[in-house]
Design a protein around this motif. Structure first.
Motif, PDB file in Angstrom:
ATOM      1  N   GLU A   1     -15.556  18.052 -34.102  1.00 21.67           N
ATOM      2  CA  GLU A   1     -15.828  16.813 -33.385  1.00 21.67           C
ATOM      3  C   GLU A   1     -15.668  17.009 -31.881  1.00 21.67           C
TER       4      GLU A   1
ATOM      5  N   CYS B   1     -18.784  18.978 -30.679  1.00 24.80           N
ATOM      6  CA  CYS B   1     -20.025  18.197 -30.687  1.00 24.80           C
ATOM      7  C   CYS B   1     -20.016  17.078 -29.657  1.00 24.80           C
TER       8      CYS B   1
ATOM      9  N   MET C   1     -19.396  20.026 -41.140  1.00 17.63           N
ATOM     10  CA  MET C   1     -20.445  19.154 -41.671  1.00 17.63           C
ATOM     11  C   MET C   1     -20.365  19.071 -43.192  1.00 17.63           C
TER      12      MET C   1
ATOM     13  N   ASN D   1     -17.408  16.966 -44.044  1.00 13.77           N
ATOM     14  CA  ASN D   1     -17.691  15.578 -43.701  1.00 13.77           C
ATOM     15  C   ASN D   1     -18.545  14.897 -44.769  1.00 13.77           C
ATOM     16  N   VAL D   2     -19.490  15.639 -45.330  1.00 11.14           N
ATOM     17  CA  VAL D   2     -20.438  15.050 -46.277  1.00 11.14           C
ATOM     18  C   VAL D   2     -19.952  15.162 -47.718  1.00 11.14           C
TER      19      VAL D   2
ATOM     20  N   THR E   1     -14.971   7.926 -40.719  1.00 11.15           N
ATOM     21  CA  THR E   1     -15.403   7.999 -39.320  1.00 11.15           C
ATOM     22  C   THR E   1     -14.604   9.057 -38.557  1.00 11.15           C
TER      23      THR E   1
ATOM     24  N   GLU F   1     -17.518  11.488 -36.936  1.00 14.62           N
ATOM     25  CA  GLU F   1     -18.859  10.901 -36.958  1.00 14.62           C
ATOM     26  C   GLU F   1     -19.837  11.597 -36.018  1.00 14.62           C
ATOM     27  N   SER F   2     -19.325  12.337 -35.035  1.00 15.54           N
ATOM     28  CA  SER F   2     -20.221  13.059 -34.127  1.00 15.54           C
ATOM     29  C   SER F   2     -20.658  14.404 -34.697  1.00 15.54           C
ATOM     30  N   VAL F   3     -20.060  14.818 -35.828  1.00 20.18           N
ATOM     31  CA  VAL F   3     -20.385  16.118 -36.418  1.00 20.18           C
ATOM     32  C   VAL F   3     -21.632  15.958 -37.281  1.00 20.18           C
ATOM     33  N   THR F   4     -22.775  16.083 -36.627  1.00 22.70           N
ATOM     34  CA  THR F   4     -24.077  15.931 -37.259  1.00 22.70           C
ATOM     35  C   THR F   4     -24.966  17.092 -36.838  1.00 22.70           C
ATOM     36  N   LEU F   5     -26.162  17.156 -37.417  1.00 20.42           N
ATOM     37  CA  LEU F   5     -27.108  18.197 -37.024  1.00 20.42           C
ATOM     38  C   LEU F   5     -27.447  18.091 -35.538  1.00 20.42           C
TER      39      LEU F   5
ATOM     40  N   GLY G   1     -25.540  16.790 -33.223  1.00 23.62           N
ATOM     41  CA  GLY G   1     -24.356  17.211 -32.487  1.00 23.62           C
ATOM     42  C   GLY G   1     -24.226  18.719 -32.458  1.00 23.62           C
TER      43      GLY G   1
END
Length: 281
Positions: A153, A156, A220, A223-224, A232, A235-239, A241
């Motif tokens: 986090e 990202c 990721m 997180n998933v 939450t 929440e910034s740990v995305t593709l 990000g």
């Protein structure tokens, strides 16, 4: 010989010559060898990152103690790359020196960087998947998983230029570790040369693109699919990000390694010498 310095090591001038000759060999590796060695390097750096997180998950350490011990642990990654043999994108930024000396072509330089970086990505993310499936992140009552989420986090969420300059500083130290390791003649020599610069960049919180290819994908997955999925916490740990981190960090690593180390030493030791022309392709 390096004994002019009072110990059995190659001199800086000899290191510069070695970087040139090794750069030519690396640039002209067969594609399959380059890819396989790149995959190994990505996995090796991931193993160093795994070791780092294990240390950082212990909340009993003070900030400085955790950072320094974690940095020492992370050194495992480059030790494996240098001693066992592998192709690492950040270390290969030193190929810019052979290019500046006109010993490899521009296409050979960029081909190596692109292929090795891509292979490093496969190795690092592949290890992340294996580590997640192994259940390793559930150790220490889930503190390891939480540490991955916290690390990813923070990465990202970095502003572009902060990530870029942390990437620059990181790869100055990584390439200096590689440079100094080339001065050594034994595994112990190389280990000592590697541990201090690598532990310093990790302790300082600088950004290594290949390590991030392990940290963020694993976070990721946690997180998933982990027990924290849907929360939450990260929440910034995305593709997006992940991509937003990799772009400035890769660019920063390139500048730090190729310009601030490779080009600087080219100017000091090799500039003005008669180059050997690269082979026509």
């Amino acid at each position: 010989m390096g004994d002019i310095y009072g110990f059995d090591a190659f001199s800086p001038k000899q290191i510069a010559e070695k970087v040139d000759s090794i750069g030519v060999v690396k640039a002209r590796l067969p594609l399959l060898s380059m890819v396989m060695l790149g995959i190994l390097a990505g996995a090796f750096i991931g193993l160093g990152a795994l070791y780092f997180v294990l240390v950082k998950s212990d909340a009993s350490f003070s900030f400085a103690t955790g950072q320094v011990l974690g940095g020492l642990s992370f050194s495992l990654g480059l030790l494996l790359v240098v001693v066992a043999g592998a192709e690492l994108f950040t270390g290969n930024n030193l190929l810019a020196m052979a290019w500046a000396d006109k010993k490899i072509t521009t296409s050979e330089l960029f081909n190596n960087w692109v292929v090795v970086c891509g292979a490093n990505f496969i190795g690092a993310t592949g290890l992340a998947v294996l580590v997640f499936l192994s259940g390793h992140t559930e150790l220490n009552q889930g503190a390891i998983a939480e540490q991955y989420l916290k690390i990813a986090e923070a990465k990202c969420s970095l502003p572009f230029w902060t990530a870029f300059f942390r990437g620059v500083l990181c790869n100055v130290l990584v390439c200096m570790a590689v440079w100094m390791a080339l001065a050594g003649r034994s595994v112990i020599d190389k280990s000592v040369a590697i541990i201090f610069p690598i532990s310093a960049f990790v302790a300082a919180g600088f950004e290594h693109s290949i390590a991030n290819m392990y940290f963020i994908p694993l976070a990721m997955l946690i997180n998933v699919f982990g027990e924290t999925g849907g929360s939450t916490v990260a929440e910034s740990v995305t593709l997006l990000g992940f991509i937003g981190n990799l772009i400035p960090v890769i660019l920063g690593n390139l500048v730090g390694g190729s310009v601030l180390v490779g080009f600087v030493y080219h100017v000091i030791y090799q500039r003005g010498q008669t180059p050997s022309k690269p082979e026509d392709k």
